[in-house]
Scaffold this motif. Structure first.
Motif, PDB file in Angstrom:
ATOM      1  N   GLY A 193      45.136  48.728  39.749  1.00  0.00           N
ATOM      2  CA  GLY A 193      43.745  48.836  40.154  1.00  0.00           C
ATOM      3  C   GLY A 193      43.261  50.266  40.068  1.00  0.00           C
ATOM      4  N   CYS A 194      42.077  50.500  40.571  1.00  0.00           N
ATOM      5  CA  CYS A 194      41.463  51.824  40.540  1.00  0.00           C
ATOM      6  C   CYS A 194      41.402  52.383  41.960  1.00  0.00           C
ATOM      7  CB  CYS A 194      40.054  51.718  39.955  1.00  0.00           C
ATOM      8  SG  CYS A 194      39.429  53.245  39.258  1.00  0.00           S
ATOM      9  N   PRO A 195      41.757  53.645  42.173  1.00  0.00           N
ATOM     10  CA  PRO A 195      41.633  54.217  43.512  1.00  0.00           C
ATOM     11  C   PRO A 195      40.188  54.198  43.996  1.00  0.00           C
ATOM     12  CG  PRO A 195      42.977  55.620  42.107  1.00  0.00           C
ATOM     13  CD  PRO A 195      42.329  54.595  41.213  1.00  0.00           C
ATOM     14  N   LEU A 196      39.968  53.626  45.170  1.00  0.00           N
ATOM     15  CA  LEU A 196      38.638  53.521  45.751  1.00  0.00           C
ATOM     16  C   LEU A 196      38.564  54.355  47.030  1.00  0.00           C
ATOM     17  CD1 LEU A 196      38.159  49.631  45.510  1.00  0.00           C
ATOM     18  CD2 LEU A 196      37.526  51.367  43.816  1.00  0.00           C
ATOM     19  N   ARG A 197      37.357  54.749  47.395  1.00  0.00           N
ATOM     20  CA  ARG A 197      37.164  55.420  48.672  1.00  0.00           C
ATOM     21  C   ARG A 197      37.497  54.461  49.809  1.00  0.00           C
ATOM     22  NH1 ARG A 197      32.258  56.213  46.381  1.00  0.00           N
ATOM     23  NH2 ARG A 197      31.246  55.110  48.093  1.00  0.00           N
ATOM     24  N   VAL A 198      37.927  55.013  50.917  1.00  0.00           N
ATOM     25  CA  VAL A 198      38.330  54.178  52.052  1.00  0.00           C
ATOM     26  C   VAL A 198      37.165  53.345  52.559  1.00  0.00           C
ATOM     27  CG1 VAL A 198      39.130  54.235  54.446  1.00  0.00           C
ATOM     28  CG2 VAL A 198      40.205  55.706  52.746  1.00  0.00           C
TER      29      VAL A 198
ATOM     30  N   THR B  17      32.277  51.218  38.966  1.00  0.00           N
ATOM     31  CA  THR B  17      31.343  50.211  39.463  1.00  0.00           C
ATOM     32  C   THR B  17      31.999  48.836  39.471  1.00  0.00           C
ATOM     33  OG1 THR B  17      29.376  51.413  38.744  1.00  0.00           O
ATOM     34  CG2 THR B  17      29.149  49.035  39.028  1.00  0.00           C
ATOM     35  N   CYS B  18      32.624  48.464  38.365  1.00  0.00           N
ATOM     36  CA  CYS B  18      33.283  47.155  38.292  1.00  0.00           C
ATOM     37  C   CYS B  18      34.385  47.046  39.332  1.00  0.00           C
ATOM     38  CB  CYS B  18      33.851  46.927  36.898  1.00  0.00           C
ATOM     39  SG  CYS B  18      32.605  46.686  35.609  1.00  0.00           S
ATOM     40  N   ALA B  19      35.147  48.108  39.508  1.00  0.00           N
ATOM     41  CA  ALA B  19      36.253  48.076  40.472  1.00  0.00           C
ATOM     42  C   ALA B  19      35.734  47.910  41.894  1.00  0.00           C
ATOM     43  CB  ALA B  19      37.084  49.354  40.349  1.00  0.00           C
TER      44      ALA B  19
ATOM     45  N   ARG C 118      31.388  46.769  28.299  1.00  0.00           N
ATOM     46  CA  ARG C 118      31.475  45.309  28.155  1.00  0.00           C
ATOM     47  C   ARG C 118      32.902  44.832  28.423  1.00  0.00           C
ATOM     48  NH1 ARG C 118      29.233  40.753  26.129  1.00  0.00           N
ATOM     49  NH2 ARG C 118      27.233  41.803  25.908  1.00  0.00           N
ATOM     50  N   PHE C 119      33.871  45.573  27.918  1.00  0.00           N
ATOM     51  CA  PHE C 119      35.264  45.206  28.168  1.00  0.00           C
ATOM     52  C   PHE C 119      35.617  45.358  29.650  1.00  0.00           C
ATOM     53  CE2 PHE C 119      35.247  46.144  23.635  1.00  0.00           C
ATOM     54  CZ  PHE C 119      36.013  45.113  23.122  1.00  0.00           C
ATOM     55  N   ASN C 120      34.996  46.329  30.317  1.00  0.00           N
ATOM     56  CA  ASN C 120      35.247  46.507  31.750  1.00  0.00           C
ATOM     57  C   ASN C 120      34.783  45.304  32.557  1.00  0.00           C
ATOM     58  OD1 ASN C 120      36.276  49.070  31.304  1.00  0.00           O
ATOM     59  ND2 ASN C 120      34.391  50.132  31.879  1.00  0.00           N
ATOM     60  N   ALA C 121      33.636  44.755  32.199  1.00  0.00           N
ATOM     61  CA  ALA C 121      33.064  43.650  32.970  1.00  0.00           C
ATOM     62  C   ALA C 121      33.675  42.303  32.614  1.00  0.00           C
ATOM     63  CB  ALA C 121      31.547  43.600  32.754  1.00  0.00           C
ATOM     64  N   ALA C 122      34.212  42.182  31.402  1.00  0.00           N
ATOM     65  CA  ALA C 122      34.654  40.878  30.907  1.00  0.00           C
ATOM     66  C   ALA C 122      35.676  40.164  31.794  1.00  0.00           C
ATOM     67  CB  ALA C 122      35.197  41.024  29.488  1.00  0.00           C
ATOM     68  N   PRO C 123      36.705  40.842  32.323  1.00  0.00           N
ATOM     69  CA  PRO C 123      37.700  40.111  33.109  1.00  0.00           C
ATOM     70  C   PRO C 123      37.156  39.505  34.403  1.00  0.00           C
ATOM     71  CG  PRO C 123      38.627  42.166  32.308  1.00  0.00           C
ATOM     72  CD  PRO C 123      37.150  42.227  32.050  1.00  0.00           C
TER      73      PRO C 123
ATOM     74  N   ALA D 222      35.485  34.630  43.755  1.00  0.00           N
ATOM     75  CA  ALA D 222      36.123  34.882  42.459  1.00  0.00           C
ATOM     76  C   ALA D 222      36.227  36.383  42.189  1.00  0.00           C
ATOM     77  CB  ALA D 222      35.341  34.192  41.347  1.00  0.00           C
ATOM     78  N   ALA D 223      35.146  37.107  42.486  1.00  0.00           N
ATOM     79  CA  ALA D 223      35.160  38.556  42.271  1.00  0.00           C
ATOM     80  C   ALA D 223      36.223  39.212  43.149  1.00  0.00           C
ATOM     81  CB  ALA D 223      33.788  39.146  42.567  1.00  0.00           C
ATOM     82  N   GLY D 224      36.242  38.838  44.430  1.00  0.00           N
ATOM     83  CA  GLY D 224      37.218  39.414  45.339  1.00  0.00           C
ATOM     84  C   GLY D 224      38.645  39.061  44.965  1.00  0.00           C
ATOM     85  N   GLY D 225      38.840  37.862  44.417  1.00  0.00           N
ATOM     86  CA  GLY D 225      40.170  37.466  43.994  1.00  0.00           C
ATOM     87  C   GLY D 225      40.674  38.261  42.804  1.00  0.00           C
ATOM     88  N   TYR D 226      39.746  38.694  41.944  1.00  0.00           N
ATOM     89  CA  TYR D 226      40.136  39.509  40.801  1.00  0.00           C
ATOM     90  C   TYR D 226      40.302  40.980  41.187  1.00  0.00           C
ATOM     91  CZ  TYR D 226      40.054  42.144  36.517  1.00  0.00           C
ATOM     92  OH  TYR D 226      40.376  43.036  35.530  1.00  0.00           O
ATOM     93  N   GLY D 227      39.435  41.480  42.049  1.00  0.00           N
ATOM     94  CA  GLY D 227      39.430  42.902  42.395  1.00  0.00           C
ATOM     95  C   GLY D 227      40.673  43.321  43.163  1.00  0.00           C
TER      96      GLY D 227
END
Length: 366
Positions: free
Chosen positions: A160-165, A272-274, A296-301, A341-346
């Motif tokens: 995944g991508c490091p996110l702010r707390v 943003t996607c992450a 586009r590739f970032n959003a596709a999954p 679905a979004a939360g399950g992927y993220g």
């Protein structure tokens, strides 16, 4: 007693490289405030402002942008790369760094090469679905490779991508009431969050402005980050806009914006996607129509997982918002399904996962 760890972080040029780098730095410091952190950058990138603003000292090396065509810069590339690598190695050795983590961009190649030559273990993190040349090179030189999208780099682990707390620990449902009060929104009805980065996105802004009346007439509130580039136009539109349209130049509390919203209309940068996926927010992604098409590739999954939809920038207009976005906002079951679905992927704990890999790499040093 063992001395505190010493970590180098390389990520510069654009916010897409800098933000995850600083989020990693925050996680490392959160775990051990005594850790020494050296952030590599160049004088040309956004890191000149962003790194000190987050409380870290920026160490500069010469910039080595890679020419995209045959010109004079191409012939001077070996010398410039040699000089930048030499400077990076001086920093690594003088700071006695235990490990380095790079996030791509032209600051990273000299740091990767310097780490290898100084026998300092290093980690490569790729945030985008389509990696740039720096990380493609770096990934061949280390066994510690992390990615945000499965399959973007060989022998990489999806962390995944490091996110702010404030994002990674966000409970949208619990913060919803507070968030809507913060932005002056009512507690009832759906909210569309529209944003396009600090400078804004002209196509998103125009589609929102053109559809605002009908969207608000349907009972939807709009929270719109116009961006600095079109601030004046946004203020002018505010004078004649519906009462449920709420424009801001920039949103400083994206955690609360995500909590207030039911759906996002946004670009598809890696961060943003992450973030949007991690917090379980359905989204209509509008990939930026330049570069190598990575957005586009970032959003596709996440879209394939059911967490959103992709709309081409050239096709985005008032009718598309009314025909594709508004019906979803008015369908609570669809919003719930897409959010799950979004939360399950993220991935929420990307910063923690990457910190573990960095620690493992540091402990491997001979």
């Amino acid at each position: 007693m063992a001395r505190p760890a010493r970590v180098g972080i390389a990520g510069g040029g654009t916010g897409g490289h800098i933000e995850p780098a600083l989020n990693l730095a925050d996680e490392i410091r959160r775990r051990d405030p005594e850790t020494s952190i050296v952030v590599f950058g160049t004088e040309r990138g956004l890191e000149v402002e962003l790194v000190p603003d987050r409380g870290y000292e920026l160490t500069l090396i010469p910039p080595v942008p890679l020419p995209r065509r045959i010109n004079r810069d191409l012939f001077s590339l070996p010398r410039r790369l040699r000089d930048a690598t030499s400077r990076a190695r001086e920093i690594i050795e003088s700071a006695e760094l235990d490990v380095v983590c790079g996030f791509g961009g032209y600051v990273s190649i000299p740091v990767y090469l310097a780490a290898r030559r100084s026998k300092t273990p290093f980690v490569v993190h790729e945030a985008n679905a389509k990696p740039g040349i720096a990380n493609r090179v770096g990934a061949r030189l280390t066994k510690y490779v992390a990615e945000n999208y499965a399959g973007s780099l060989s022998h990489a682990e999806r962390l995944g991508c490091p996110l702010r707390v404030d994002i990674s620990e966000l409970n949208r449902l619990e913060r919803r009431s507070e968030a809507r009060e913060f932005f002056g929104l009512t507690q009832e009805g759906p909210v569309l969050l529209a944003f396009g980065g600090s400078q804004g996105a002209a196509s998103i802004n125009r589609a929102v402005w053109d559809s605002a009346q009908e969207v608000c007439d349907a009972g939807v509130q709009i929270l719109h980050a116009v961006g600095a580039r079109q601030e004046d136009e946004g203020l002018a539109f505010r004078e004649r806009s519906p009462a449920d349209y709420h424009p801001l130049t920039f949103i400083h509390r994206m955690d609360l914006a995500y909590a207030a919203a039911d759906m996002a209309l946004c670009r598809a940068g890696a961060m943003t996607c992450a973030e949007v996926a991690a917090v379980g927010l359905p989204a209509a992604y509008i990939p930026y129509p330049v570069g190598n098409g990575e957005q586009r590739f970032n959003a596709a999954p996440v879209v394939a997982a059911g967490g959103g939809l992709i709309i081409n920038d050239a096709e985005l207009n008032c009718e598309v918002v009314l025909d594709q976005v508004l019906p979803l906002l008015m369908d609570p079951e669809a919003m719930l399904r897409m959010g799950l679905a979004a939360g399950g992927y993220g991935i929420r704990d990307g910063a923690a996962r990457l910190t573990e890999m960095v620690s493992e790499a540091g402990e491997s040093r001979e």
